[in-house]
Scaffold this motif. Structure first.
Motif, mmCIF file in Angstrom:
data_model
loop_
_atom_site.group_PDB
_atom_site.id
_atom_site.type_symbol
_atom_site.label_atom_id
_atom_site.label_comp_id
_atom_site.label_asym_id
_atom_site.label_seq_id
_atom_site.Cartn_x
_atom_site.Cartn_y
_atom_site.Cartn_z
ATOM 1 N N GLY A 453 -3.780 27.133 -19.599
ATOM 2 C CA GLY A 453 -3.466 28.969 -19.435
ATOM 3 C C GLY A 453 -1.967 29.096 -20.707
ATOM 4 N N THR A 454 -2.140 30.009 -21.267
ATOM 5 C CA THR A 454 -0.806 31.310 -20.831
ATOM 6 C C THR A 454 0.166 30.491 -19.152
ATOM 7 N N ILE A 455 1.762 31.500 -19.707
ATOM 8 C CA ILE A 455 2.233 31.583 -18.855
ATOM 9 C C ILE A 455 1.666 32.945 -18.798
ATOM 10 N N ALA A 456 1.186 33.857 -19.995
ATOM 11 C CA ALA A 456 1.133 35.379 -19.005
ATOM 12 C C ALA A 456 -0.097 35.229 -17.842
ATOM 13 N N GLU A 457 -1.235 34.421 -18.148
ATOM 14 C CA GLU A 457 -2.431 34.591 -17.595
ATOM 15 C C GLU A 457 -2.148 33.376 -16.245
ATOM 16 N N ASN A 458 -1.801 32.403 -16.212
ATOM 17 C CA ASN A 458 -0.770 32.175 -14.909
ATOM 18 C C ASN A 458 -0.339 32.906 -14.391
ATOM 19 N N ILE A 459 0.952 33.994 -14.362
ATOM 20 C CA ILE A 459 1.350 35.134 -13.679
ATOM 21 C C ILE A 459 0.482 35.886 -13.285
ATOM 22 N N ALA A 460 -0.656 35.939 -14.180
ATOM 23 C CA ALA A 460 -1.803 37.519 -14.312
ATOM 24 C C ALA A 460 -2.968 37.338 -13.448
ATOM 25 N N TYR A 461 -2.710 35.819 -13.092
ATOM 26 C CA TYR A 461 -3.504 35.137 -12.274
ATOM 27 C C TYR A 461 -4.247 35.515 -10.793
ATOM 28 N N GLY A 462 -3.621 36.505 -10.024
ATOM 29 C CA GLY A 462 -4.021 37.879 -8.962
ATOM 30 C C GLY A 462 -4.441 38.638 -9.484
ATOM 31 N N LYS A 463 -4.215 39.040 -10.571
ATOM 32 C CA LYS A 463 -4.305 40.660 -11.254
ATOM 33 C C LYS A 463 -4.702 40.743 -12.692
ATOM 34 N N THR A 467 -1.302 44.328 -17.530
ATOM 35 C CA THR A 467 -0.588 44.474 -18.635
ATOM 36 C C THR A 467 0.630 43.970 -18.956
ATOM 37 N N ARG A 468 1.130 43.209 -20.427
ATOM 38 C CA ARG A 468 2.067 42.659 -20.140
ATOM 39 C C ARG A 468 3.361 43.533 -20.463
ATOM 40 N N LYS A 469 3.398 44.879 -19.365
ATOM 41 C CA LYS A 469 4.563 44.903 -19.563
ATOM 42 C C LYS A 469 4.625 45.040 -17.394
ATOM 43 N N GLU A 470 4.106 44.732 -17.085
ATOM 44 C CA GLU A 470 3.852 44.549 -15.573
ATOM 45 C C GLU A 470 3.841 42.987 -15.588
ATOM 46 N N ILE A 471 3.191 42.225 -16.489
ATOM 47 C CA ILE A 471 3.783 40.900 -16.340
ATOM 48 C C ILE A 471 5.007 40.588 -16.397
ATOM 49 N N MET A 507 8.312 26.122 -12.192
ATOM 50 C CA MET A 507 6.979 26.185 -12.071
ATOM 51 C C MET A 507 7.385 27.186 -10.503
ATOM 52 N N GLN A 508 8.307 26.756 -10.007
ATOM 53 C CA GLN A 508 7.911 27.314 -8.569
ATOM 54 C C GLN A 508 8.059 28.733 -9.106
ATOM 55 N N LEU A 509 9.465 29.437 -9.831
ATOM 56 C CA LEU A 509 9.453 30.735 -10.515
ATOM 57 C C LEU A 509 8.157 31.521 -10.950
ATOM 58 N N LEU A 510 7.544 30.788 -11.907
ATOM 59 C CA LEU A 510 6.400 31.459 -12.109
ATOM 60 C C LEU A 510 5.299 31.272 -10.663
ATOM 61 N N THR A 511 5.401 31.018 -9.627
ATOM 62 C CA THR A 511 4.176 31.084 -9.071
ATOM 63 C C THR A 511 4.304 32.390 -8.003
ATOM 64 N N ILE A 512 6.026 32.879 -7.953
ATOM 65 C CA ILE A 512 6.670 33.190 -6.934
ATOM 66 C C ILE A 512 6.709 34.846 -8.092
ATOM 67 N N ALA A 513 6.425 34.404 -9.252
ATOM 68 C CA ALA A 513 5.920 35.751 -9.973
ATOM 69 C C ALA A 513 4.762 36.178 -10.266
ATOM 70 N N ARG A 514 3.768 35.507 -9.947
ATOM 71 C CA ARG A 514 2.599 35.303 -10.200
ATOM 72 C C ARG A 514 2.176 36.554 -8.540
#
Length: 604
Positions: A453-463, A467-471, A507-514
């Motif tokens: 999926g997109t990076i935005a969708e991966n970050i927003a997996y838990g929420k 919004t894009r602003k929150e991501i 990839m690890q940083l993206l999971t931290i952002a999530r």
């Protein structure tokens, strides 16, 4: 000896341990579709009856034609005489064939839908079950083993329901109808057929056992060869580094030779043994033809009856010969269903309490006399008492297997305690629904998991309503906004297993952002910076310092450089906290932590 044992285990894999109980459970599930099954059985019964009538109709036609020939006086044409003698038998043959074909189609269609419904219900139950199983189950079972039950074992059940089961029903009805008809037509000829079928059945049973072993060994050898090839390809670089090419090639050649012999034996069973058995079954056909011909010449039976008997021999011999195939597939399906039911019978997580997790806001965590062991005979944590206050950053360090991750798993309630309790903001975690409690705890594991999926969708997996602003804000806090914007599609870049340009650390940083996007009361980082370079580690530490306000942080780390600023450092060994304090205090104690720290930085 060990190799023989492995072969025996592979051979026994498709042998059910409790056939009666498994069949009873399968029938119980099939009873949910008893109306459709009843229609299928009736259709099979009528189809077999119509099929059994075909030889009688053909025999009737032959007898009528013989009678017409004997009484032919030339007053009418030959064609007219033959037509008058055969029109009724031909009509019966056409009607019987049409009825048998249509009813057979109805049976196959219904049974196929019944089989798919059964497979679907089992797959649905397994999916639900997997979500309810505790983490303990997945630790004790390999992923491949679980996947095999969901795929291979269910496919065996489905295949038998759609092919073996209807074939078994048709074979039984065909044998019963044909045997009953032959017994009425001529008991003596039926006795000859019965003896030949008994010989064929015994031989078929013996040969099918040998063939099953050949097939089992063939599958096992193919699996071993495939596994070896995958292993070599995966570790190709290591093999070359240590110059083990010849040893690997020799091992692969040995497995290849074994697979060749197993395949040859299986092919022999298919193309030589079974045709021989079929030829043996035709002895009844020959004996019936010789004896029936003699009886027809003496006038004991008609020529049409002999012809009907010969067709019935073929109708019976083929189902009896194929019985070994059906029994073998049924056995494998029952064994597969048995393994599926054993999964469905596994002990589930304790039911959720009826309370609420809304009280979690500050992140005040208390371990009170906690006792836990992964197995009853191996107690890891004996009597743990710990208090973590809100807004604290707590680091957990210690040797591998000492119990660092276990503390976090207990906090997340991935495992149930053997004694004591864990409180969050004064509320026992067993009094909260798991899903609500875990929403308030953010966790980043060492192993990164990103879906396609997109990076935005991966970050927003838990929420997922973020919004894009929150991501973007979460990405900035996790120090990954910069590299995301350097990608061609930015936050809309699609990630997949083949994605290039994304490193393991990114990839690890993206999971931290999530985890940060969920804004949890408690944040857990389990070796979350293990794949990140030193500079990025410093950036993450700065980001975490900004995010510590209003939440409790647990950090599990082997690299002590990442936790020097922690408010509290817990040194865990053998499940016990042997030292606690901040970095300066522990260094002054000159104990295990100081020794561990010096071992990491001595060279520097």
């Amino acid at each position: 000896m060990a190799q023989h044992k492995k072969k025996q285990n592979r051979y026994n894999e498709d042998i059910p341990q409790n056939t009666k109980a498994t069949v009873k459970r399968l029938l119980g599930r099939l009873a949910r579709q008893k109306k459709r099954l009843s229609v299928a059985v009736i259709a099979s019964l009528l189809s077999c009856a119509a099929f059994t009538a075909l030889p009688l109709a053909v025999g009737k036609g032959i007898d009528s034609l013989v009678t017409a020939i004997r009484s032919y006086d030339g007053s009418v044409g030959i064609i007219e005489t033959a037509a008058k003698a055969l029109w009724i038998p031909v009509l019966l043959i056409a009607v019987s064939a049409l009825v048998s074909g249509l009813l057979s189609y109805v049976q196959q269609y219904i049974i196929a839908s019944v089989g798919e419904e059964l497979t679907l219900s089992l797959r649905t139950d397994i999916s639900t079950k997997l979500n309810r199983l505790p983490l303990r189950y997945f630790d004790a079972h390999k992923t491949g083993e679980i996947m095999s039950r969901v795929t291979n074992d269910l496919e065996k059940v489905s295949a038998v329901m759609q092919e073996g089961f209807p074939q078994l029903i048709s074979s039984v009805f065909t044998i019963l109808f044909a045997a009953g008809t032959m017994l009425v037509l001529s008991p003596l000829l039926f006795l000859v057929v019965l003896v030949s079928l008994a010989i064929s059945t015994i031989a078929t049973g013996y040969v099918s056992t040998l063939a099953q072993r050949a097939y089992g060994e063939n599958l096992a050898s193919m699996g071993a060869l495939t596994g070896k090839i995958e292993e070599v390809y995966a570790g190709n670089r290591v093999v070359k580094v240590f110059n083990q090419q010849q040893a690997v090639l020799a091992a692969a050649e040995e497995l290849n030779e074994r697979q060749f012999k197993a395949q040859r034996n299986a092919q022999f069973a298919d193309f030589a043994i079974y045709p021989t058995i079929r030829a043996l079954g035709q002895l009844g056909f020959i004996a019936t033809a010789v004896l029936g011909g003699g009886m027809a010449l003496k006038g004991a039976i008609t020529l049409g009856t002999v012809q009907a008997f010969l067709q019935y021999v073929n109708q019976i011999s083929e189902p009896v010969t194929e019985a070994a195939y059906v029994v073998t597939s049924l056995q494998a399906a029952i064994a597969g269903a048995e393994r599926v039911f054993s999964l469905l019978d596994e002990e589930e997580e304790r039911p959720d309490a009826g309370g609420s997790a809304h009280a979690i806001a500050q992140g005040h965590v208390v371990f009170q006399n906690v006792r836990f062991g992964y197995t009853p005979d191996r107690v890891l944590i004996k009597d743990l008492n710990l208090e973590v206050r809100p807004n604290e950053m707590v680091a957990i360090v210690g040797p591998t297997g000492g119990g660092k991750t276990t503390l976090v798993n207990l906090l997340m309630r991935f495992y149930e305690l053997d004694g004591g309790s864990i409180l969050i903001d004064g509320q026992d975690i067993t009094a909260m629904p798991r899903c609500e409690m875990r929403r308030r705890i953010g966790m980043v594991l060492q192993d990164t998991w990103l879906f396609e999926g997109t990076i935005a969708e991966n970050i927003a997996y838990g929420k997922q309503d973020a919004t894009r602003k929150e991501i973007v804000a979460a990405a900035r806090a996790a120090c990954c906004d910069h590299f995301i914007r350097t990608l061609p599609q930015g936050y809309d870049t699609v990630l997949s297993g083949e994605t290039a340009g994304i490193s393991q650390g990114q990839m690890q940083l993206l999971t931290i952002a999530r985890a940060m996007l969920t804004d949890p009361a408690i944040l857990v980082l389990d070796e979350a910076t293990s794949s990140v370079d030193t500079r990025t580690e410093m950036e993450i530490q700065k980001a975490m310092a900004r995010l510590m306000r209003g939440r409790t942080n647990f950090v599990i780390a082997h690299r002590l450089s990442t936790i020097q600023n922690a408010d509290l450092i817990l040194v865990v060994r053998d499940g016990d906290i042997i030292e606690r304090g901040n970095h300066a205090q522990l260094m002054k104690q000159n104990g295990f932590y100081a020794s561990l720290y010096r071992s990491q930085f001595e060279a520097a």
